[in-house]
Design a protein around this motif. Structure first.
Motif, PDB file in Angstrom:
ATOM      1  N   GLY A 169      14.301 113.005 104.864  1.00 16.12           N
ATOM      2  CA  GLY A 169      14.981 113.141 106.157  1.00 16.12           C
ATOM      3  C   GLY A 169      14.240 114.047 107.124  1.00 16.12           C
ATOM      4  O   GLY A 169      14.104 113.732 108.314  1.00 16.12           O
ATOM      5  N   ALA A 170      13.744 115.189 106.641  1.00  9.56           N
ATOM      6  CA  ALA A 170      13.024 116.118 107.513  1.00  9.56           C
ATOM      7  C   ALA A 170      11.724 115.494 108.032  1.00  9.56           C
ATOM      8  O   ALA A 170      11.354 115.697 109.197  1.00  9.56           O
ATOM      9  CB  ALA A 170      12.721 117.419 106.777  1.00  9.56           C
ATOM     10  N   GLU A 171      11.067 114.715 107.178  1.00  6.15           N
ATOM     11  CA  GLU A 171       9.835 114.054 107.621  1.00  6.15           C
ATOM     12  C   GLU A 171      10.126 112.992 108.676  1.00  6.15           C
ATOM     13  O   GLU A 171       9.379 112.840 109.642  1.00  6.15           O
ATOM     14  CB  GLU A 171       9.079 113.443 106.438  1.00  6.15           C
ATOM     15  N   TRP A 172      11.222 112.239 108.496  1.00  4.75           N
ATOM     16  CA  TRP A 172      11.574 111.239 109.506  1.00  4.75           C
ATOM     17  C   TRP A 172      11.933 111.908 110.825  1.00  4.75           C
ATOM     18  O   TRP A 172      11.642 111.375 111.900  1.00  4.75           O
ATOM     19  CB  TRP A 172      12.708 110.325 109.022  1.00  4.75           C
ATOM     20  N   MET A 173      12.566 113.069 110.769  1.00  6.53           N
ATOM     21  CA  MET A 173      12.843 113.818 112.004  1.00  6.53           C
ATOM     22  C   MET A 173      11.530 114.220 112.684  1.00  6.53           C
ATOM     23  O   MET A 173      11.414 114.173 113.902  1.00  6.53           O
ATOM     24  CB  MET A 173      13.670 115.072 111.716  1.00  6.53           C
ATOM     25  N   ALA A 174      10.544 114.610 111.882  1.00  4.34           N
ATOM     26  CA  ALA A 174       9.237 114.974 112.447  1.00  4.34           C
ATOM     27  C   ALA A 174       8.571 113.754 113.075  1.00  4.34           C
ATOM     28  O   ALA A 174       7.961 113.859 114.151  1.00  4.34           O
ATOM     29  CB  ALA A 174       8.344 115.583 111.364  1.00  4.34           C
ATOM     30  N   VAL A 175       8.681 112.600 112.436  1.00  7.71           N
ATOM     31  CA  VAL A 175       8.121 111.367 112.997  1.00  7.71           C
ATOM     32  C   VAL A 175       8.778 111.077 114.347  1.00  7.71           C
ATOM     33  O   VAL A 175       8.094 110.729 115.328  1.00  7.71           O
ATOM     34  CB  VAL A 175       8.299 110.178 112.023  1.00  7.71           C
ATOM     35  N   LEU A 176      10.084 111.233 114.414  1.00 12.60           N
ATOM     36  CA  LEU A 176      10.803 111.006 115.665  1.00 12.60           C
ATOM     37  C   LEU A 176      10.328 111.972 116.748  1.00 12.60           C
ATOM     38  O   LEU A 176      10.065 111.575 117.883  1.00 12.60           O
ATOM     39  CB  LEU A 176      12.307 111.168 115.422  1.00 12.60           C
ATOM     40  N   ARG A 177      10.185 113.256 116.394  1.00 11.15           N
ATOM     41  CA  ARG A 177       9.709 114.281 117.336  1.00 11.15           C
ATOM     42  C   ARG A 177       8.296 113.964 117.825  1.00 11.15           C
ATOM     43  O   ARG A 177       8.011 114.011 119.014  1.00 11.15           O
ATOM     44  CB  ARG A 177       9.718 115.650 116.641  1.00 11.15           C
ATOM     45  N   ILE A 178       7.414 113.623 116.907  1.00 13.72           N
ATOM     46  CA  ILE A 178       6.027 113.321 117.267  1.00 13.72           C
ATOM     47  C   ILE A 178       5.967 112.061 118.134  1.00 13.72           C
ATOM     48  O   ILE A 178       5.220 112.002 119.113  1.00 13.72           O
ATOM     49  CB  ILE A 178       5.156 113.196 116.002  1.00 13.72           C
ATOM     50  N   GLY A 179       6.770 111.060 117.793  1.00  9.28           N
ATOM     51  CA  GLY A 179       6.826 109.844 118.612  1.00  9.28           C
ATOM     52  C   GLY A 179       7.285 110.139 120.030  1.00  9.28           C
ATOM     53  O   GLY A 179       6.723 109.613 121.003  1.00  9.28           O
ATOM     54  N   LEU A 180       8.274 111.003 120.171  1.00 14.99           N
ATOM     55  CA  LEU A 180       8.730 111.401 121.503  1.00 14.99           C
ATOM     56  C   LEU A 180       7.628 112.158 122.234  1.00 14.99           C
ATOM     57  O   LEU A 180       7.401 111.948 123.434  1.00 14.99           O
ATOM     58  CB  LEU A 180       9.999 112.256 121.402  1.00 14.99           C
ATOM     59  N   TRP A 215      11.706 120.407 113.884  1.00 19.05           N
ATOM     60  CA  TRP A 215      10.553 121.312 113.775  1.00 19.05           C
ATOM     61  C   TRP A 215      10.376 121.868 112.372  1.00 19.05           C
ATOM     62  O   TRP A 215       9.442 122.618 112.123  1.00 19.05           O
ATOM     63  CB  TRP A 215      10.693 122.456 114.779  1.00 19.05           C
ATOM     64  N   GLN A 216      11.234 121.484 111.439  1.00 15.18           N
ATOM     65  CA  GLN A 216      11.165 122.027 110.082  1.00 15.18           C
ATOM     66  C   GLN A 216       9.935 121.553 109.310  1.00 15.18           C
ATOM     67  O   GLN A 216       9.482 122.225 108.391  1.00 15.18           O
ATOM     68  CB  GLN A 216      12.416 121.634 109.293  1.00 15.18           C
ATOM     69  N   MET A 241      21.130 112.775 101.720  1.00 21.63           N
ATOM     70  CA  MET A 241      20.696 111.668 102.538  1.00 21.63           C
ATOM     71  C   MET A 241      19.621 110.892 101.783  1.00 21.63           C
ATOM     72  O   MET A 241      18.641 111.465 101.337  1.00 21.63           O
ATOM     73  CB  MET A 241      20.123 112.200 103.859  1.00 21.63           C
ATOM     74  N   ASP A 242      19.826 109.606 101.634  1.00 23.77           N
ATOM     75  CA  ASP A 242      18.817 108.748 101.036  1.00 23.77           C
ATOM     76  C   ASP A 242      17.956 108.157 102.141  1.00 23.77           C
ATOM     77  O   ASP A 242      18.465 107.729 103.182  1.00 23.77           O
ATOM     78  CB  ASP A 242      19.478 107.601 100.253  1.00 23.77           C
ATOM     79  N   THR A 243      16.658 108.154 101.920  1.00 20.72           N
ATOM     80  CA  THR A 243      15.737 107.563 102.887  1.00 20.72           C
ATOM     81  C   THR A 243      14.675 106.779 102.129  1.00 20.72           C
ATOM     82  O   THR A 243      14.536 106.920 100.913  1.00 20.72           O
ATOM     83  CB  THR A 243      15.041 108.639 103.749  1.00 20.72           C
ATOM     84  N   ILE A 244      13.937 105.976 102.835  1.00 24.35           N
ATOM     85  CA  ILE A 244      12.854 105.207 102.245  1.00 24.35           C
ATOM     86  C   ILE A 244      11.532 105.818 102.685  1.00 24.35           C
ATOM     87  O   ILE A 244      11.353 106.154 103.859  1.00 24.35           O
ATOM     88  CB  ILE A 244      12.936 103.726 102.681  1.00 24.35           C
ATOM     89  N   TRP A 245      10.619 105.968 101.772  1.00 22.70           N
ATOM     90  CA  TRP A 245       9.247 106.404 101.959  1.00 22.70           C
ATOM     91  C   TRP A 245       9.135 107.894 102.234  1.00 22.70           C
ATOM     92  O   TRP A 245       8.455 108.617 101.536  1.00 22.70           O
ATOM     93  CB  TRP A 245       8.561 105.582 103.032  1.00 22.70           C
ATOM     94  N   LEU A 246       9.782 108.416 103.289  1.00 22.95           N
ATOM     95  CA  LEU A 246       9.747 109.840 103.615  1.00 22.95           C
ATOM     96  C   LEU A 246      11.137 110.436 103.445  1.00 22.95           C
ATOM     97  O   LEU A 246      12.126 109.714 103.406  1.00 22.95           O
ATOM     98  CB  LEU A 246       9.290 110.042 105.067  1.00 22.95           C
TER      99      LEU A 246
END
Length: 149
Positions: free
Chosen positions: A8-19, A136-137, A1-6
């Motif tokens: 994939g696991a970090e973006w999942m954490a951002v989503l979790r924290i935002g929720l 949660w990773q 998976m290609d992502t920008i800045w962070l």
């Protein structure tokens, strides 16, 4: 998976924290004194009484009707616990499933309130994505403790 800045696991954490922040805001903006006296449940009882589905009317009357103050406290502290659990990444899968169930209950009760439907459906979607993305990773107590690997 290609992502920008962070990653994939970090973006999942951002989503979790935002929720988690969203749940925390749901708890924060409630007038705790009024809610603990049953005003929020009275509003929900009015919604349930007018609901087109018999199961919602009778279910609310059976489960919530006899114990409005207890349910008010359950709702208040559930939203607080969900927010804290998701932000900290503590018991994250439990918090995600619990939040999803609470959003489904809110969505079902307020089926005619379009202002609430967008919020509940988006929070439910984020819960599903964060759950299956194993959010949660990274950046979580669960990850640090090696739970839910």
């Amino acid at each position: 998976m290609d992502t920008i800045w962070l990653g994939g696991a970090e973006w999942m954490a951002v989503l979790r924290i935002g929720l988690g922040l969203w749940w925390l805001e749901s708890w924060r903006h409630k007038d705790k004194k009024t809610w603990s006296e049953g005003a929020g449940i009275a509003w929900a009882a009015d919604m349930a009484a007018k609901h087109r589905w018999t199961a919602v009317r009778s279910g609310f009357a059976t489960v919530v009707g006899p114990r409005p103050k207890a349910v008010a406290y359950v709702v208040l502290y559930a939203e607080l616990a969900l927010g804290a659990g998701l932000i900290l990444g503590f018991l994250t899968p439990v918090a995600l499933v619990g939040g999803l169930l609470l959003n489904v209950l809110y969505f079902t009760l307020m089926i005619h309130d379009w202002a609430e439907q967008g919020q509940n459906s988006m929070m439910a979607l984020i819960s599903v994505v964060a759950l299956f993305g194993m959010s949660w990773q990274t950046w979580s107590l669960d990850g640090a403790l090696g739970w839910f690997q």
